[in-house]
Motif scaffolding. Structure first.
Motif, short mmCIF file in Angstrom:
data_model
loop_
_atom_site.label_atom_id
_atom_site.label_comp_id
_atom_site.label_asym_id
_atom_site.label_seq_id
_atom_site.Cartn_x
_atom_site.Cartn_y
_atom_site.Cartn_z
N TYR A 194 9.30 -3.43 -1.32
CA TYR A 194 7.90 -3.21 -1.67
C TYR A 194 6.98 -4.02 -0.76
O TYR A 194 7.22 -5.21 -0.49
N GLN A 229 -4.70 1.07 -1.10
CA GLN A 229 -3.47 1.83 -1.15
C GLN A 229 -2.52 1.31 -0.08
O GLN A 229 -2.93 1.02 1.04
N GLN A 239 4.54 1.76 -3.39
CA GLN A 239 5.49 2.44 -4.26
C GLN A 239 6.93 2.06 -3.93
O GLN A 239 7.83 2.31 -4.74
#
Length: 115
Positions: free
Chosen positions: A94, A3, A107
């Protein structure tokens, strides 16, 4: 699961500065090439800067010495210091992590340069 969490975007006046941060997966961070990309409205996503596991950096031509990518392996974080921002830098930025042939994306964080 990898993540990525970007932060630091916002509204800034032309000529101003912002520092983006991306907290990444602890397990593989130090073995990953990290990068920042951006996507402006109506345009394709483009590479802004990369930093290898050894700290070697590479920048897109449009950066022109205004941005600096760095990484802190003790914090599993990659940074993008952006100076002398102009309206053409407005985009979603990003974070990208590359490890063992696989890419991971955050995200995105919005950067808006406007007076």
């Amino acid at each position: 699961q990898v993540q990525l969490a970007e932060s630091g975007g916002g509204l800034v006046q032309p000529g101003g500065s912002l520092r983006l941060s991306c907290a990444a997966s602890r397990i593989i961070f130090s073995s990953s090439t990290m990068a920042w990309h951006r996507q402006a409205p109506g345009k394709q996503r483009e590479l802004v800067a990369t930093i290898t596991t050894g700290g070697r950096t590479n920048y897109a031509d449009f950066v022109e010495g205004r941005f600096t990518i760095s990484r802190d392996n003790t914090k599993n974080t990659v940074y993008l210091q952006m100076n002398s921002l102009n309206p053409e830098d407005t985009a979603v930025y990003y974070c990208n992590q590359r490890f063992a042939g696989t890419e991971y994306w955050g995200q995105g964080t919005q950067v808006t340069v406007s007076s």
